[in-house]
Design an enzyme around this catalytic site. Structure first.
Site, PDB file in Angstrom:
ATOM      1  N   LYS A 189       0.842  -1.196   0.000  1.00 23.62           N
ATOM      2  CA  LYS A 189       0.000   0.000   0.000  1.00 23.62           C
ATOM      3  C   LYS A 189       0.871   1.238   0.000  1.00 23.62           C
ATOM      4  CE  LYS A 189      -4.120   1.303  -0.564  1.00 23.62           C
ATOM      5  NZ  LYS A 189      -4.880   0.856  -1.706  1.00 23.62           N
ATOM      6  N   SER A 385      -8.336  -0.626  -5.867  1.00 18.48           N
ATOM      7  CA  SER A 385      -8.692  -0.388  -4.464  1.00 18.48           C
ATOM      8  C   SER A 385     -10.204  -0.205  -4.342  1.00 18.48           C
ATOM      9  CB  SER A 385      -7.913   0.809  -3.908  1.00 18.48           C
ATOM     10  OG  SER A 385      -7.718   0.650  -2.512  1.00 18.48           O
TER      11      SER A 385
END
Length: 585
Positions: A189, A385
């Protein structure tokens, strides 16, 4: 007092009269100007494909018709353009398509869909020709589909492979005293990595390299097919910069003819059998698409497929053409669900993600819709995402080879100015009724608050992974192993089970029809956005938007940087957002 009242009444009366007169004139112009501005298509015409003003799949429509009436911009999206090219294939008045000095802002997945439409157009025997004073790498990818490619003798062709650049701000934070407190889940991330590192992590470099190689492979394969040049040779050309001059580009078969624009137009005249001293008939793709849209025969078919467009960042609120809001999205699914004529839904996703809460609200609407009719997802440039969150529970998921998807991870960012305030002599005192009543950016982040925030992020991550596991019929462990915030291309995502099929929007619509067991159908586009009076004024031709004025004043590149800063400011709450942005030229 009576005198002042009369004065105020007079002023208000004059104001109301002026407004009514102003809008009356505009309405008369819109009504009578429509006939005068009617688009004429002549026989033996060529479509000029210029997409400078088209960047979205869907141009949007509004519940309030006044917005469209007074809109300076024609409501045309890329989907409309692609449909128009399909119609032009059998239109006897259209003899070919000219891609002239193309400088679009389309993404790679959009460019691929447009290439496919042009390839299909060529099957009719009609020509596609391209000319440019210079080709960026992305524009060449689109133009390479042409039968014949021209390049200005003084121009150049950018063909050197893909790259991306990430800036890191750790030292800047320490020197300035402005710190971004980062809380995340997922080793990949990397959306927040620039705030906590001075260089790219191995995990981030691994995924970025894999991503670029996969996208580049897809681009090369398409160019190879169109230009009949082996992929290995194209890589040699890119590595050695062997197309950096028009002559070198021609020698390596990336283009066909080095000539000025007048020679290009003469070649089109020759193809149309028009004399050199005469002009040939041409129509812009915007005008042709507008003509197709406005003259299309309304279908009386009871079977419909709803196409819901989700494009832009995911945020709270109503949303718009460039923002996915829960208001317009939830309303669209509810309308599609309740409409008995709508037999299936296609969700077109082009989003890097955003608000985790809004993503979950949209996911829930899809879950409810699936109980009564099939839902198919078509991924555009991005479905990463939060963009993947709202896709994962569809009956079938389509992606392009170079779609960027995955990024199943969660993070939060808290700005903290405690070091800066100490440096410049500001002291902040808090008075609270309870220990954790308030987070202040002017005091150091304490471990308890951090642990509670991390707990919330972990909860969202578990929910995200669970939704994906249920939607994709995988175990939690299987999803977790390919999640951790890692980004994948459409090709890679299909191999690991995040995507079902490689295909475009039309493929997804056909799949939806198959699942609904219907053959004859029409499509209906959503959302319809709800806007107020101020939005009507913003659409008027003389009312330039604040964004347009700023862009004009500071330039395109500086405006892009300003947008990135603004996006960071809007990241409220826990985020399911793509780890970085890739701009390919």
């Amino acid at each position: 007092m009576k005198f002042l009242g009369n004065v105020m009444a007079t002023i208000i009366g004059i104001f109301v009269f002026c407004m009514l007169f102003f809008f009356g004139i505009l309405l008369i112009g819109a009504i009578f100007g429509g006939e005068e501005g009617k688009i004429e298509l002549k026989n033996n015409s060529v479509i000029e494909l210029k997409l400078d003003d088209i960047s979205d799949d869907y141009a949007g429509k509004y519940k309030d018709p006044w917005i469209d009436i007074f809109s300076e911009k024609k409501n045309i999206g890329l989907t409309d353009v692609i449909n128009s090219i399909a119609i032009a294939k059998t239109d006897n008045d259209i003899k070919g398509i000219s891609i002239l000095n193309q400088n679009s802002s389309l993404g790679l997945a959009q460019s691929k869909e447009l290439r496919e439409a042009l390839e299909d157009f060529k099957k009719s025997g009609k020509f596609v020709m391209a000319y440019a004073n210079e080709y960026t790498q992305k524009d060449y990818y689109l133009n390479s589909v042409a039968n014949t490619i021209y390049l200005n003798p003084s121009g150049d062709l950018d063909f050197k492979g893909l790259s991306t650049e990430i800036m890191f701000f750790k030292d800047l934070q320490e020197k300035s005293g402005v710190k971004m407190e980062v809380i995340r889940h997922g080793k990949y991330k990397s959306a927040v990595e620039p705030f906590i590192e001075n260089k790219m992590s191995d995990a981030n470099r691994e995924q970025t390299t894999a991503l670029l190689n996969s996208v580049w492979s897809s681009v090369l394969q398409d160019i190879s097919t169109s230009r009949h040049i082996p992929v290995a040779r194209l890589n040699e050309i890119a590595t050695g910069l062997l197309a950096r001059t028009p002559e070198m580009a021609k020698a390596n078969k990336l283009i066909d003819i080095v000539a000025y624009e007048d020679v290009y137009h003469d070649a089109i005249k020759n193809a149309l059998k028009v004399a050199k001293d005469e002009d040939y008939n041409k129509i812009s793709i915007s005008d042709y698409t507008q003509k197709v849209v406005t003259t299309a025969i309304t279908s009386e078919n009871d079977n419909q497929i709803a196409v819901i467009y989700a494009q832009g960042e995911i945020q709270s609120g109503e949303g718009d053409v460039n923002v996915i809001g829960e208001g317009s999205m939830r309303r669209s699914f509810q309308e599609a669900r309740k409409n008995k004529d709508i037999k299936a839904v296609v969700l077109r996703v082009d989003s890097p993600g955003g608000s985790a809460l809004t993503s979950d609200l949209i996911w829930r609407e899809i879950e409810l819709t699936k109980k009564v009719k099939p839902v198919v997802v078509s991924m555009g440039n991005y479905a990463a995402s939060g963009g993947y969150y709202i896709s994962c529970n569809a009956n079938t998921i389509f992606a392009e080879k170079n779609t960027i998807t995955g990024s199943i991870g969660v993070f939060g960012v808290l700005p903290n100015f405690s070091q800066l305030s100490t440096k410049i002599g500001i002291n902040t005192e808090q008075v609270t009724t309870n220990e954790n009543a308030k987070y202040s950016p002017f005091v150091p982040l304490n471990e308890k608050f951090k642990s509670v925030t991390l707990e919330g992020i972990e909860r969202v991550y578990r929910t995200f992974v669970t939704h994906v596991a249920e939607g994709r019929k995988m175990t939690f462990a299987q999803v977790d192993s390919i999640a951790q915030g890692r980004v994948w291309t459409g090709t890679e995502a299909k191999k690991i089970g995040l995507v079902d099929k490689i295909g475009n929007l039309n493929d997804a619509i056909n799949e939806a029809a198959s699942l609904a067991k219907i053959k004859d159908y029409s499509t209906q586009n959503f959302p319809e956005y709800e806007k107020d009076f101020s939005d009507i004024l913003a659409k008027l031709p003389f009312a330039k938007s604040k964004e347009a004025l700023i862009k004009e004043e500071i330039g395109e590149q500086n405006y892009f940087i300003l947008q990135q800063i603004k996006k960071m400011q809007l990241q409220k709450g826990i985020q399911t957002r793509m780890p970085f942005e890739i701009s390919i030229q």
